[in-house]
Scaffold this motif. Sequence first.
Motif, PDB file in Angstrom:
ATOM      1  N   ALA A   1       0.837  -1.207   0.000  1.00  0.00           N
ATOM      2  CA  ALA A   1       0.000   0.000   0.000  1.00  0.00           C
ATOM      3  C   ALA A   1       0.870   1.254   0.000  1.00  0.00           C
ATOM      4  CB  ALA A   1      -0.921  -0.011   1.223  1.00  0.00           C
ATOM      5  N   GLU A   2       1.882   1.262   0.855  1.00  0.00           N
ATOM      6  CA  GLU A   2       2.714   2.462   1.002  1.00  0.00           C
ATOM      7  C   GLU A   2       3.467   2.772  -0.293  1.00  0.00           C
ATOM      8  OE1 GLU A   2       4.863   2.584   4.842  1.00  0.00           O
ATOM      9  OE2 GLU A   2       6.575   3.060   3.556  1.00  0.00           O
ATOM     10  N   GLU A   3       4.121   1.737  -0.851  1.00  0.00           N
ATOM     11  CA  GLU A   3       4.934   1.984  -2.043  1.00  0.00           C
ATOM     12  C   GLU A   3       4.056   2.270  -3.270  1.00  0.00           C
ATOM     13  OE1 GLU A   3       7.884   2.793  -2.403  1.00  0.00           O
ATOM     14  OE2 GLU A   3       8.001   2.719  -4.586  1.00  0.00           O
ATOM     15  N   HIS A   4       2.919   1.604  -3.372  1.00  0.00           N
ATOM     16  CA  HIS A   4       2.050   1.824  -4.529  1.00  0.00           C
ATOM     17  C   HIS A   4       1.571   3.272  -4.566  1.00  0.00           C
ATOM     18  CE1 HIS A   4      -1.848   1.571  -6.803  1.00  0.00           C
ATOM     19  NE2 HIS A   4      -1.025   0.983  -7.659  1.00  0.00           N
ATOM     20  N   SER A   5       1.145   3.774  -3.425  1.00  0.00           N
ATOM     21  CA  SER A   5       0.634   5.139  -3.372  1.00  0.00           C
ATOM     22  C   SER A   5       1.748   6.156  -3.688  1.00  0.00           C
ATOM     23  CB  SER A   5       0.042   5.355  -1.973  1.00  0.00           C
ATOM     24  OG  SER A   5      -0.099   6.692  -1.720  1.00  0.00           O
ATOM     25  N   ARG A   6       2.910   5.952  -3.073  1.00  0.00           N
ATOM     26  CA  ARG A   6       4.040   6.869  -3.299  1.00  0.00           C
ATOM     27  C   ARG A   6       4.475   6.813  -4.774  1.00  0.00           C
ATOM     28  NH1 ARG A   6       8.186   8.333   0.592  1.00  0.00           N
ATOM     29  NH2 ARG A   6       9.285  10.043  -0.445  1.00  0.00           N
ATOM     30  N   ALA A   7       4.554   5.599  -5.334  1.00  0.00           N
ATOM     31  CA  ALA A   7       5.000   5.439  -6.722  1.00  0.00           C
ATOM     32  C   ALA A   7       4.005   6.092  -7.681  1.00  0.00           C
ATOM     33  CB  ALA A   7       5.182   3.959  -7.047  1.00  0.00           C
ATOM     34  N   GLN A   8       2.724   5.924  -7.428  1.00  0.00           N
ATOM     35  CA  GLN A   8       1.710   6.557  -8.297  1.00  0.00           C
ATOM     36  C   GLN A   8       1.920   8.064  -8.359  1.00  0.00           C
ATOM     37  OE1 GLN A   8      -2.056   5.110  -6.628  1.00  0.00           O
ATOM     38  NE2 GLN A   8      -2.542   4.393  -8.679  1.00  0.00           N
ATOM     39  N   ASP A   9       2.112   8.678  -7.182  1.00  0.00           N
ATOM     40  CA  ASP A   9       2.310  10.134  -7.135  1.00  0.00           C
ATOM     41  C   ASP A   9       3.565  10.534  -7.894  1.00  0.00           C
ATOM     42  OD1 ASP A   9       0.092  10.278  -5.589  1.00  0.00           O
ATOM     43  OD2 ASP A   9       1.151  10.575  -3.680  1.00  0.00           O
TER      44      ASP A   9
END
Length: 237
Positions: free
Chosen positions: A15-23
């Motif tokens: 969850a953490e990396e997916h959200s950061r990577a999307q941004d």
Amino acid sequence: MEISLDVPFVLGVLAEEHSRAQDEIRDAGVVRAYENSRQRHDARIASAPDLSTLACRAGCTWCCHFSVDVRAVEVFSILDFVERSLPTEEKARIYAEVRANSVALQGMDDMERMRRNVKCPFLSAGRCSIYEARPQTCRNYHATDVAGCQQSYEDPDNLDIDPEFAPMVYQAGGAHVDAFTRAMRDAGYDTNVYEMNCALDTALSEPDARKRFEQKRAPFKKLAGDDVPGEFEDLAD
Ligand code: SF4
């Protein structure tokens, strides 16, 4: 090696990396976002509770003769690093080895490649010459017993050899890569997997490959990749 999954931990990384990577993919571009993600990847592995069990040390290079898979974003980041950081003669040596390895591996399927030791073109005097930009596969390859890696090197036909891994390092690195890959896929970028030498060689011979990738098209005209599902991705569904 069988490991018991720490599901809450893996879900947290996903969850953490997916959200950061999307941004970051949206705001900084995909290659820059990948390079930022690489630093978080290293930090996650460095803070895994079983890190101290690893036998990996500078100068140990058995795994640098094994097959390495990469995604296109890694190929372009590695080539940027080589062009920016390495002296002319070293670049020439690397590109010649990439070419020779690519020719040697052409037409082999995954199983054939796994049964063949090929010295990585970035291995120089026992060190990785692109350590900062090394592929995700290399960042995630760890062992707690050097003997297993040496055995794999000495007996490449024996695919039953299964070096011992550190479970939390493995889950931290694997979930991180799966999350970044998913963010790239969601944004429409190619996430296929390619053999590293063949992909580098193709990128060097197809000057428009990076433009095609950044335009969310298939990057390589003469190279087909494999759509490999992430090991941990489904946990997030
Ligand atoms: S890129 Fe570096 S770490 Fe990876 S196989 Fe090559 S020399 Fe080893």
